[in-house]
Scaffold this motif. Structure first.
Motif, short mmCIF file in Angstrom:
data_model
loop_
_atom_site.label_atom_id
_atom_site.label_comp_id
_atom_site.label_asym_id
_atom_site.label_seq_id
_atom_site.Cartn_x
_atom_site.Cartn_y
_atom_site.Cartn_z
N ILE A 23 0.99 -1.20 0.04
CA ILE A 23 0.10 0.17 -0.10
C ILE A 23 0.88 1.18 0.06
N GLU A 24 1.97 1.15 0.89
CA GLU A 24 2.76 2.52 0.80
C GLU A 24 3.51 2.51 -0.54
N LYS A 25 3.86 1.59 -1.14
CA LYS A 25 4.47 1.55 -2.19
C LYS A 25 3.76 2.07 -3.53
N TRP A 26 2.63 1.40 -3.45
CA TRP A 26 1.79 1.59 -4.83
C TRP A 26 0.48 2.45 -4.70
N HIS A 27 -0.09 2.63 -3.68
CA HIS A 27 -1.42 3.16 -3.44
C HIS A 27 -1.22 4.62 -3.84
N GLY A 28 -1.86 5.10 -4.78
CA GLY A 28 -1.86 6.62 -5.40
C GLY A 28 -0.49 6.93 -6.08
N LYS A 29 0.20 6.10 -6.26
CA LYS A 29 1.50 6.25 -7.11
C LYS A 29 0.92 6.33 -8.73
N LEU A 89 -6.25 -3.30 7.69
CA LEU A 89 -5.72 -2.53 6.63
C LEU A 89 -6.86 -1.70 5.89
N TYR A 90 -8.04 -2.22 5.62
CA TYR A 90 -9.08 -1.33 5.02
C TYR A 90 -9.54 -0.12 5.78
N ARG A 91 -9.47 -0.41 7.09
CA ARG A 91 -9.76 1.03 7.96
C ARG A 91 -8.81 1.95 8.09
N GLU A 92 -7.36 1.32 8.23
CA GLU A 92 -6.09 2.39 8.34
C GLU A 92 -5.81 3.29 7.11
#
Ligand code: GUN
Ligand code: ZN
Length: 442
Positions: free
Chosen positions: A186-192, A218-221
């Motif tokens: 998520i840190e690497k790809w979400h919004g990239k 994960l969905y909540r955070e």
């Protein structure tokens, strides 16, 4: 036509233009239309006579071809390209016999990268510009997929499959690794670029309660991430799930109890739903992705499109390759039409193209970005040659309306009807004389 892959900045397209607004009956159609694209966004659309396209560095004239928003595939497994068309089983045997051994190959990042390139080339060649994609349990399968999608400038949703029981050891993670690996992906790809992440528990039977809790955390955070999974696809699967989760009222209720239903949650199939399930899906805001070729191929059942729609459930369409038999939007909506015939309901051509574009975008909660040809929207466009085969050309002699011409494409069309595809304001596919893919598809 001279679609130059180097076109950048501002250019205009001319041709017939069709775009849906809030529903299948609310569309704009220009027989001689013009779409202006500037830096990846649509800035103007309308009748060619009224849209100023003179100042643009290039005008591509598609003549009588139909310019549509790029198509949206709400559920597909890129990792199952190699097992499409596998003979003789229903869901649970199909998973064990064909699918799990194939997915185990994605341990190898090169196999994953090669498959991702092939999958996206085929998907784009069929006119899809956005897909919600299942990778495998291997984080490298996710890196491979997003790398290729980002390179092409595609808006896409994807995630690492979570499964920690009832699968082969090579595919099983744990509740902890599922969480940790998803978190760093998520840190690497979400919004990239245009990439969006989906937490992807395969389906309830292959996750323990601890893993479903990790998925919900994960969905909540994580702001804006999706959840995608499967639900109520096959009768034997549903009986098994009831044994594994005896406290739940239904299969869908399992996801509800774990906090996995809501906005941006995408569930494939939803065929065998009670009325209570349908209400739960509608009230939670979850999206059900109808995957008609898969449902027919695996003998899973006949989706109740009209009933779910009337209850207000958000519905998208999915190819669900490799349970699904085709990456074609036409084959997919043709199967949806045929299933609706068995259910004695209609599934009109406008409904089909609405779901493939603006309706699909709404169900994926991307309605402010894609799915329409309107100022401010991301410039994802699919251009259809309405006369791609002899039989279609002959049939169109009798077509007396746009709706009828579109229906003929649905029943008779295939990737030969896709003349060109533009993503993020750049041409990424142009049909050549033969069946081969151009260099920028590879
Ligand atoms: N249920 C769990 N996994 C799968 C899958 O890979 N395909 C389909 N169609 N259903 C599933
Ligand atoms: Zn699936």
């Amino acid at each position: 036509m001279s679609a130059d892959p180097d076109i950048s900045g501002t250019f205009a397209l001319k041709g017939r233009v069709l775009t849906f607004n809030q529903g299948p009956d609310r569309y704009d159609y220009w027989e001689k239309g013009c779409v202006v694209i500037e830096d990846g966004l649509i800035t103007a659309v309308g009748d060619a006579a009224g849209v100023n396209s003179k100042n643009h560095s290039a005008v591509i004239d598609y003549g009588e071809d139909l310019i549509l928003p790029g198509f949206i595939d709400g559920h597909v497994h890129y990792s199952q390209m190699g097992v499409i068309a596998s003979y003789g089983t229903k869901l649970l045997d199909w998973l064990n016999t064909y699918t799990f051994p194939e997915e185990a190959k994605f341990l190898d990042p090169e196999y994953a990268a090669d498959t991702a390139r092939f999958f996206l080339a085929e998907s784009v060649k069929n006119g899809f510009t956005t897909s919600a994609v299942f990778c495998t349990t291997h984080p490298q399968s996710v890196d491979a997929y997003f790398s290729v999608a980002e390179e092409r400038g595609l808006r896409t949703i994807a995630g690492k499959v979570l499964m920690n029981r009832h699968g082969p050891d090579e595919l099983c993670d744990t509740a902890e690794t599922a969480y940790d690996q998803s978190k760093s992906l998520i840190e690497k790809w979400h919004g990239k670029g245009r990439c969006l992440y989906a937490v992807t528990p395969r389906f309830a039977p292959t996750s323990t309660s601890a893993q479903l809790e990790a998925a919900a955390a994960l969905y909540r955070e994580s702001d804006g991430v999706y959840v995608q999974s499967h639900v109520a696809e096959n009768v034997a699967e549903i009986e098994w799930v009831a044994e594994l989760f005896p406290a739940a009222q239904s299969y869908l209720d399992i996801y509800q109890r774990f906090g996995l239903l809501g906005e941006r949650t995408l569930y494939g199939h939803g065929i065998h739903f009670s009325n209570a399930d349908i209400t739960m899906a509608a009230e939670s805001g979850a999206t059900i992705v109808h995957c008609p070729t898969s449902n027919l191929f695996l003998g899973s059942g006949l989706f109740e499109y009209r009933k779910l729609k009337a209850a207000g459930v958000e519905i998208a369409l999915g190819t669900d390759v490799g349970g699904g038999t085709s990456l074609s939007p036409f084959a997919t909506v043709k199967a949806a039409y045929e299933i609706a015939q068995f259910r004695d309901t209609s599934f009109s051509p406008f409904e089909a193209f609405y779901l493939l574009t603006s309706g699909g975008a709404k169900a994926l909660r991307l309605e402010d970005k894609i799915g329409r040809i309107a100022p401010g929207y991301e410039a994802d466009l699919t251009i259809l040659d309405m006369n791609s085969t002899d039989i279609i050309r002959r049939r169109l002699r009798n077509a007396d309306s746009l709706s009828d011409a579109l229906f003929a494409q649905i029943i008779l069309g295939d990737d030969r009807a896709v003349r060109a595809v533009i993503a993020n304001g750049k041409p990424i596919y142009e049909k050549s004389g033969g069946d081969s893919l151009k260099e920028y598809d590879r």
